[in-house]
Design a protein around this motif. Structure first.
Motif, PDB file in Angstrom:
ATOM      1  N   GLU A   1       0.840  -1.201   0.000  1.00 42.47           N
ATOM      2  CA  GLU A   1       0.000   0.000   0.000  1.00 42.47           C
ATOM      3  C   GLU A   1       0.872   1.246   0.000  1.00 42.47           C
ATOM      4  OE1 GLU A   1      -3.164   1.963   3.033  1.00 42.47           O
ATOM      5  OE2 GLU A   1      -3.535  -0.116   2.438  1.00 42.47           O
ATOM      6  N   TRP A   2       0.601   2.115  -0.963  1.00 37.55           N
ATOM      7  CA  TRP A   2       1.352   3.368  -1.086  1.00 37.55           C
ATOM      8  C   TRP A   2       0.413   4.541  -0.814  1.00 37.55           C
ATOM      9  CZ3 TRP A   2       4.472   3.087  -6.335  1.00 37.55           C
ATOM     10  CH2 TRP A   2       5.408   2.052  -6.270  1.00 37.55           C
ATOM     11  N   ARG A   3       0.925   5.518  -0.107  1.00 43.10           N
ATOM     12  CA  ARG A   3       0.210   6.779   0.121  1.00 43.10           C
ATOM     13  C   ARG A   3       1.117   7.920  -0.328  1.00 43.10           C
ATOM     14  NH1 ARG A   3      -4.342   6.123   3.264  1.00 43.10           N
ATOM     15  NH2 ARG A   3      -4.539   4.053   4.203  1.00 43.10           N
TER      16      ARG A   3
ATOM     17  N   LEU B   1      -1.247  -1.040  -4.130  1.00 40.91           N
ATOM     18  CA  LEU B   1      -2.500  -0.312  -3.952  1.00 40.91           C
ATOM     19  C   LEU B   1      -2.118   1.123  -3.614  1.00 40.91           C
ATOM     20  CD1 LEU B   1      -5.557  -0.058  -3.696  1.00 40.91           C
ATOM     21  CD2 LEU B   1      -5.314  -0.792  -1.310  1.00 40.91           C
TER      22      LEU B   1
ATOM     23  N   ARG C   1      -3.194   4.615  -2.522  1.00 40.67           N
ATOM     24  CA  ARG C   1      -4.282   5.350  -1.855  1.00 40.67           C
ATOM     25  C   ARG C   1      -4.240   6.804  -2.298  1.00 40.67           C
ATOM     26  NH1 ARG C   1      -8.053   2.009  -0.164  1.00 40.67           N
ATOM     27  NH2 ARG C   1      -7.156   0.299   1.025  1.00 40.67           N
TER      28      ARG C   1
ATOM     29  N   ARG D   1      -5.449   0.070  -7.917  1.00 41.17           N
ATOM     30  CA  ARG D   1      -4.676  -1.158  -7.740  1.00 41.17           C
ATOM     31  C   ARG D   1      -3.901  -1.425  -9.024  1.00 41.17           C
ATOM     32  NH1 ARG D   1      -4.353  -4.773  -3.949  1.00 41.17           N
ATOM     33  NH2 ARG D   1      -6.282  -4.059  -2.981  1.00 41.17           N
TER      34      ARG D   1
END
Length: 183
Positions: free
Chosen positions: A87-89, A113, A115, A150
């Motif tokens: 998961e990347w923000r 994924l 965000r 995604r």
């Protein structure tokens, strides 16, 4: 163009991005996703611009990024070791090019994924990036999910691809005409 068929592997190379902020942002993401040790330089003005949020995010994902000088020019040394998937923000407050560069490099990082915290600046450019990803990697390479995108890993396929024109490039000619009183 002939691609590498995988992430970049380059060591001891210097690349001059000139004044091109988009070039710098895309290139840094691409280099961080590979096995690299590359110095990217540019004009002094280029390195006055707000790249630090992108550099910090690349560090979070496993790259070594440090400001440097090469031949009297400001630059950034990128030591890529592949970027962690998951998961990347990413930082989006500054530029959509941060996100585009990351998306283009993500397919070497496993499943990712991304965000999206809110509105994306210059979302039209993100749309162009998504179009290119789907054109070269298939319609399921990037799918929208609640709150993000995604990205699935996979090798790109060769294709003929027409790059759409950028009508904003005409602005320079329109301004010149206006300044000169032309039509």
């Amino acid at each position: 163009l002939r691609g590498l068929g995988g992430p970049p592997t380059a060591r001891g190379v210097a690349v001059d991005a000139g004044a091109g902020a988009a070039n710098l942002r895309f290139l840094c993401c691409w280099l961080a996703a590979g096995e690299t040790d590359v110095v990217v330089t540019g004009t002094p003005r280029l390195f006055e611009r707000p790249h630090e949020p992108l550099f910090a995010f690349l560090r979070e994902l496993g790259a070594e990024v440090e400001r440097t000088q090469a031949d009297g020019r400001p630059g950034a040394r990128i030591r890529g070791h592949g970027l962690r998937g998951g998961e990347w923000r990413p930082p989006l407050a500054e530029r959509s090019q941060f996100l585009s560069g990351l998306l283009l490099a993500a397919h070497w990082c496993g499943e990712v994924l991304v965000r999206l915290p809110g509105p994306i600046p210059s979302a039209g450019y993100l749309d162009l990036t998504l179009e290119a990803l789907r054109a070269f990697r298939g319609p399921l390479a990037v799918t929208a999910e609640a709150g993000g995108l995604r990205l699935r890993p996979g090798a790109p396929e060769p294709r003929d691809y027409a790059v759409p024109g950028d009508s904003s490039a005409a602005t320079f000619f329109l301004v010149a005409l206006a300044l000169r009183g032309g039509r």
